[in-house]
Design a protein around this motif. Structure first.
Motif, PDB file in Angstrom:
ATOM      1  N   ARG A   1      93.519-133.115  32.723  1.00  0.00           N
ATOM      2  CA  ARG A   1      92.509-133.892  32.947  1.00  0.00           C
ATOM      3  C   ARG A   1      91.028-133.914  32.366  1.00  0.00           C
ATOM      4  O   ARG A   1      90.018-134.192  32.326  1.00  0.00           O
ATOM      5  CB  ARG A   1      91.788-134.226  34.781  1.00  0.00           C
ATOM      6  CG  ARG A   1      92.791-135.654  35.687  1.00  0.00           C
ATOM      7  CD  ARG A   1      92.758-135.027  36.949  1.00  0.00           C
ATOM      8  NE  ARG A   1      91.449-136.005  37.306  1.00  0.00           N
ATOM      9  CZ  ARG A   1      91.749-136.462  38.527  1.00  0.00           C
ATOM     10  NH1 ARG A   1      93.446-135.988  39.441  1.00  0.00           N
ATOM     11  NH2 ARG A   1      91.175-136.630  39.192  1.00  0.00           N
ATOM     12  N   ARG A   2      90.771-131.892  32.248  1.00  0.00           N
ATOM     13  CA  ARG A   2      90.115-131.429  31.671  1.00  0.00           C
ATOM     14  C   ARG A   2      90.114-131.378  30.073  1.00  0.00           C
ATOM     15  O   ARG A   2      90.966-131.535  29.482  1.00  0.00           O
ATOM     16  CB  ARG A   2      89.928-130.100  32.220  1.00  0.00           C
ATOM     17  CG  ARG A   2      89.476-130.133  33.545  1.00  0.00           C
ATOM     18  CD  ARG A   2      87.783-129.836  33.491  1.00  0.00           C
ATOM     19  NE  ARG A   2      87.276-128.227  32.641  1.00  0.00           N
ATOM     20  CZ  ARG A   2      86.947-126.945  32.856  1.00  0.00           C
ATOM     21  NH1 ARG A   2      87.085-127.351  34.223  1.00  0.00           N
ATOM     22  NH2 ARG A   2      86.784-126.741  32.083  1.00  0.00           N
ATOM     23  N   PRO A   3      89.421-131.490  29.339  1.00  0.00           N
ATOM     24  CA  PRO A   3      88.583-131.378  27.914  1.00  0.00           C
ATOM     25  C   PRO A   3      89.673-129.833  26.861  1.00  0.00           C
ATOM     26  O   PRO A   3      90.977-130.433  26.122  1.00  0.00           O
ATOM     27  CB  PRO A   3      87.307-131.411  26.332  1.00  0.00           C
ATOM     28  CG  PRO A   3      87.379-132.174  28.395  1.00  0.00           C
ATOM     29  CD  PRO A   3      87.907-132.158  29.774  1.00  0.00           C
ATOM     30  N   ARG A   4      89.525-128.619  27.494  1.00  0.00           N
ATOM     31  CA  ARG A   4      89.929-128.120  27.382  1.00  0.00           C
ATOM     32  C   ARG A   4      91.879-127.734  27.395  1.00  0.00           C
ATOM     33  O   ARG A   4      92.636-126.870  26.662  1.00  0.00           O
ATOM     34  CB  ARG A   4      89.798-126.506  27.617  1.00  0.00           C
ATOM     35  CG  ARG A   4      89.480-125.586  27.640  1.00  0.00           C
ATOM     36  CD  ARG A   4      88.877-124.148  28.371  1.00  0.00           C
ATOM     37  NE  ARG A   4      87.926-124.877  28.211  1.00  0.00           N
ATOM     38  CZ  ARG A   4      86.150-123.683  28.172  1.00  0.00           C
ATOM     39  NH1 ARG A   4      86.991-122.995  28.587  1.00  0.00           N
ATOM     40  NH2 ARG A   4      85.169-124.224  27.489  1.00  0.00           N
TER      41      ARG A   4
ATOM     42  N   ARG B   1      87.122-133.295  19.586  1.00  0.00           N
ATOM     43  CA  ARG B   1      86.836-133.866  20.227  1.00  0.00           C
ATOM     44  C   ARG B   1      86.796-135.330  20.408  1.00  0.00           C
ATOM     45  O   ARG B   1      87.364-135.805  21.483  1.00  0.00           O
ATOM     46  CB  ARG B   1      84.992-133.558  20.261  1.00  0.00           C
ATOM     47  CG  ARG B   1      84.642-133.692  22.014  1.00  0.00           C
ATOM     48  CD  ARG B   1      82.822-133.660  22.085  1.00  0.00           C
ATOM     49  NE  ARG B   1      82.519-134.428  20.641  1.00  0.00           N
ATOM     50  CZ  ARG B   1      81.520-133.455  20.136  1.00  0.00           C
ATOM     51  NH1 ARG B   1      81.508-131.948  19.737  1.00  0.00           N
ATOM     52  NH2 ARG B   1      80.763-134.309  19.573  1.00  0.00           N
TER      53      ARG B   1
ATOM     54  N   LEU C   1      92.411-138.885  26.786  1.00  0.00           N
ATOM     55  CA  LEU C   1      92.039-138.965  28.498  1.00  0.00           C
ATOM     56  C   LEU C   1      90.955-140.359  28.353  1.00  0.00           C
ATOM     57  O   LEU C   1      91.486-140.995  29.670  1.00  0.00           O
ATOM     58  CB  LEU C   1      89.996-138.408  28.415  1.00  0.00           C
ATOM     59  CG  LEU C   1      90.822-136.860  28.662  1.00  0.00           C
ATOM     60  CD1 LEU C   1      89.461-135.766  29.203  1.00  0.00           C
ATOM     61  CD2 LEU C   1      91.234-136.218  29.277  1.00  0.00           C
ATOM     62  N   ARG C   2      90.531-141.271  28.001  1.00  0.00           N
ATOM     63  CA  ARG C   2      90.707-142.081  28.270  1.00  0.00           C
ATOM     64  C   ARG C   2      91.619-143.364  28.238  1.00  0.00           C
ATOM     65  O   ARG C   2      91.111-143.902  28.794  1.00  0.00           O
ATOM     66  CB  ARG C   2      88.781-142.684  26.912  1.00  0.00           C
ATOM     67  CG  ARG C   2      88.033-141.924  27.235  1.00  0.00           C
ATOM     68  CD  ARG C   2      87.090-142.950  26.193  1.00  0.00           C
ATOM     69  NE  ARG C   2      85.414-142.482  26.367  1.00  0.00           N
ATOM     70  CZ  ARG C   2      84.703-142.702  25.919  1.00  0.00           C
ATOM     71  NH1 ARG C   2      84.296-144.095  25.377  1.00  0.00           N
ATOM     72  NH2 ARG C   2      83.854-142.636  26.253  1.00  0.00           N
TER      73      ARG C   2
ATOM     74  N   ARG D   1      93.070-143.007  31.420  1.00  0.00           N
ATOM     75  CA  ARG D   1      92.139-143.289  32.961  1.00  0.00           C
ATOM     76  C   ARG D   1      92.518-145.472  32.895  1.00  0.00           C
ATOM     77  O   ARG D   1      91.753-145.605  34.186  1.00  0.00           O
ATOM     78  CB  ARG D   1      90.424-142.928  32.426  1.00  0.00           C
ATOM     79  CG  ARG D   1      90.571-141.717  32.729  1.00  0.00           C
ATOM     80  CD  ARG D   1      89.075-141.487  32.231  1.00  0.00           C
ATOM     81  NE  ARG D   1      88.722-140.226  32.762  1.00  0.00           N
ATOM     82  CZ  ARG D   1      87.594-139.746  31.682  1.00  0.00           C
ATOM     83  NH1 ARG D   1      87.537-140.579  30.188  1.00  0.00           N
ATOM     84  NH2 ARG D   1      87.472-138.643  31.155  1.00  0.00           N
ATOM     85  N   LEU D   2      93.037-145.983  31.948  1.00  0.00           N
ATOM     86  CA  LEU D   2      92.879-147.205  32.369  1.00  0.00           C
ATOM     87  C   LEU D   2      94.176-146.872  33.354  1.00  0.00           C
ATOM     88  O   LEU D   2      95.232-146.160  33.271  1.00  0.00           O
ATOM     89  CB  LEU D   2      93.489-147.320  31.210  1.00  0.00           C
ATOM     90  CG  LEU D   2      93.099-147.654  29.390  1.00  0.00           C
ATOM     91  CD1 LEU D   2      94.017-148.208  28.557  1.00  0.00           C
ATOM     92  CD2 LEU D   2      91.423-148.172  29.798  1.00  0.00           C
TER      93      LEU D   2
END
Lengths: 369, 340
Positions: free
Chosen positions: A251-254, A273, A280-281, A284-285
């Motif tokens: 869930r975290r970008p890193r 990025r 990530l987007r 989330r769907l």
């Protein structure tokens, strides 16, 4: 008068309209050879190496690192050392004037993705290439979408009628799965081909998409003219289960950046990025987490691949080729060993799991494009 | 997918959740407009048009125009939530919340706790906040710190259209009361927003930039300013992490602390009045738990402790800006330069 050559912002993929010079690897005054990687270009999707189109001395960096310019804009000048500064100034000025005039003219529209209604729900596809060209269907891997072919598809579209699609649970397609195993996903690919009037097609599958292509060739052999499999699933038991579990969980970008870096031989430097944010987007769907979990459980239960499709490659009448990056950390390239002699195997030493992104031009050449 | 405004993003979240779950209802002053009077139905669609089109789609049974009595309809919404509906109440300006504090603080926020966990209160209160709209002192406050202060409430402060849709869907699906803050000057901001429903979990900060020199924490409208400041500072060689907590309750303190431990510097941007706001709260928690990691004093960028001025030039001066944020970051970078 000395010979001067323009270095311009390349167009990496259909949708790219501008790019950033992320870094220069050569100083002004250094000699470069044709094909040498002299800069990094950052697009919203990936950071790619810029290969010098010609040999010469890098005399002028027109664009500084961090600067974003439109595709086709002048980023640097090659010339031999005899050329004077004034001559280079005049070249840059003339080039800019011409570019401004050309940009004012209408650019051709890029192909747009469409949604195909199938009995399995809406499926997003992108078609490009001549209608009379041989049909070629591109099938992405686990957690990917048709955009993973953004570098390869335009190259193939020069001679093939290409169609890339988002598998159910992915991208812009329905998040409801008809079933989670490769055979169920293959049925969807078959339905999309039918809806688009493709009775027979060359299938190019990456990773999970490779297993899907093999499953379609097994179930409906009369619809598959040839197979090109890039780091495919379905040819051996090993798979990087930590990657699959981590991809579902991250869930975290890193966290995600570190994970995505294992896909490429080039590692984290290739990850932008925007690429991370895009994944990530997507995750989330509604329905995506359930779909990915179900696909992982069906195709890679307990960290091993569920079944083998090696027998599908036994038919010498159907051309087949396997492409693998030696540095693949997801599925080992050794799965390409021990296949029948008629299956052509190409290993890229400096590619990872994403040869279709890292070696798009070489892969296109293997397909005659 | 296409570009959508902040307003459209929230409207789409409400519509998709109302389609998915028939228990979701809207209520508030003029959320449709024109109830019981001759003339145009759905004339307003909320004071700034956010709920436009929902009444024609779902009917007056699910899109309820209420009297101008916040104490009554917020109380009704809390009761409806406790007894099976999932209401989204529009309290227009957060400045008006004062008349219904009892319903929020003593009722909605306490049901789950005081009934031994047997009651849930899936209530969303949408409300507008923030200055910059030339709306004067009584229509420009932030006030989210007050709600953050109350255990039992959740507080979401979206910083962009994409964030607004995902956080609104989470707010509606959440079983606790959520106060949802919409900045009134952001309604026309546009960006790519997926057509499909999606959820952004509460208590999970968004990292908009990752740099190693300074951690900037910003909320709501201030996030955009922080990103602008960060991008201009990058040209000076200062790499900032920009972190948007997204929700102040729950607060992702873990991510903030993790980042401060890497950068050693913290600048917190908060549009709320400077006493007892989120900047003081976050600064205090970081000072308590990561003091040893700090290379420079924590800086807070907030307006002065005065009512929001009506004079446009004073209002502009009152608000934090990218320039003020950049100046604060430079000041914490100088501390290191002196020490070196």
């Amino acid at each position: 008068m000395a010979e001067l050559a323009a270095l311009t912002m390349p167009k990496l993929g259909l949708a790219m309209t501008e790019g950033q010079v992320a870094a220069w690897h050569r100083q002004e005054g250094e000699v470069v050879v044709a094909g040498e990687e002299i800069a990094d270009i950052e697009t919203p999707k990936i950071t790619a190496a810029y290969e010098s189109p010609a040999a010469g001395t890098l005399r002028r960096k027109v664009v500084e690192p961090g600067e974003t310019v439109p595709v086709g804009a002048l980023i640097g000048v090659l010339a031999d050392p005899a050329a004077g500064e004034a001559e280079i100034d005049a070249f840059v000025a003339a080039w800019r004037e011409r570019f401004a005039a050309a940009s004012a003219a209408e650019a051709p529209a890029a192909p747009e993705p469409e949604r195909v209604q199938t009995k399995f729900g809406p499926i997003q596809v992108l078609e490009s290439g001549p209608e009379e060209g041989p049909p070629l269907v591109l099938i992405h891997g686990f957690g990917g979408d048709f955009l993973t072919f953004f570098l390869l598809q335009p190259l193939l579209a020069a001679c093939y009628r290409t169609l890339s699609l988002d598998l159910p649970g992915h991208g812009g397609s329905t998040k409801t799965l008809p079933g989670a195993d490769a055979a169920a996903l293959a049925a969807v690919v078959g339905a999309v081909m039918s809806a688009r009037g493709m009775q027979l097609a060359h299938l190019l599958g990456h990773s999970l998409g490779g297993a899907v292509a093999l499953a379609l060739a097994e179930r409906e052999p009369e619809r598959v003219s040839a197979l090109t499999l890039v780091s495919p699933a379905g040819l051996g038991p090993e798979i990087n289960a930590d990657y699959i579990a981590g991809f579902i969980k991250a869930r975290r970008p890193r966290e995600l950046a570190a994970l995505l870096a294992t896909l490429f031989a080039g590692g984290e430097s290739l990850i932008t990025r925007e690429m991370i944010e895009g994944v990530l987007r997507y995750k989330r769907l509604d329905g995506v987490a359930a779909a990915l979990t179900a696909i992982a459980a069906a195709n890679m239960p307990e960290g091993r691949q569920a079944g083998s499709f090696r027998h599908v490659l036994d038919d010498p009448a159907r051309p087949a080729q396997i492409v693998w990056g030696r540095q693949d950390q997801i599925i080992p390239a050794t799965h390409a060993e021990g296949l029948p002699a008629h299956v052509r195997v190409s290993i890229f030493e400096d590619a990872g799991h994403m040869a279709h992104m890292e070696k798009a031009a070489d892969l296109a050449r293997l397909l005659g494009a | 997918m296409g570009k959508k405004s902040f307003r459209q993003a929230i409207n789409e979240a409400l519509r998709q959740e109302m389609e998915r779950d028939s228990r979701v209802v809207l209520m508030g002053e003029d959320v449709a407009g024109g109830a019981g009077a001759p003339g145009e139905d759905d004339a307003w669609g909320g004071p700034l048009g956010v709920t436009k089109g929902l009444m024609p789609r779902f009917g007056r049974e699910r899109v309820l125009d209420t009297p101008i009595t916040e104490s009554a309809f917020i109380g009704a919404a809390a009761g409806a939530a406790a007894t099976g509906l999932r209401p989204v109440a529009d309290l227009m300006f957060v400045d008006f919340m004062g008349v219904c504090f009892d319903q929020i603080f003593n009722q909605a926020a306490k049901f789950r706790y005081m009934f031994g966990g047997k009651a849930t209160t899936p209530l969303v209160i949408r409300t507008m906040y923030g200055a910059g709209f030339r709306a004067a002192s009584q229509h420009s406050q932030c006030l989210y710190p007050i709600f953050t202060h109350i255990p039992g409430l959740k507080v979401a402060i979206p910083s962009s259209p994409y964030e607004a849709k995902g956080l609104m869907i989470q707010a509606i699906r959440d079983d606790d009361p959520v106060i949802f803050f919409e900045h009134k000057v952001m309604y026309d901001d546009e960006e790519e927003v997926p057509d499909e429903p999606y959820v952004i979990p509460f208590g999970e900060a968004n990292f908009l930039r990752e740099g190693e020199d300074v951690t900037i924490v910003a909320l709501g409208r201030m996030v955009k300013f922080a990103v602008q400041a960060s991008d201009s500072l990058a040209k000076e060689g200062v790499d900032c992490t920009v972190l948007d907590p997204r929700t102040t309750s729950p607060l992702d303190l873990v991510s903030i602390l993790e980042s401060v431990r890497e950068t050693g510097r913290l600048v917190v941007i908060d549009e709320a009045s400077p006493r007892c706001n989120m900047a003081t709260d976050i600064s205090a928690q970081v000072a308590e738990q990561a003091f040893d990691a700090l290379k420079a004093p924590i800086r807070m960028v907030s307006p002065p402790h005065v009512p929001v001025p009506f004079s446009p030039s004073l209002e502009d001066e009152f608000l934090p800006s990218p320039e003020k944020i950049a100046a604060a970051v430079r000041s914490v970078m100088r501390v290191q330069a002196r020490a070196a």
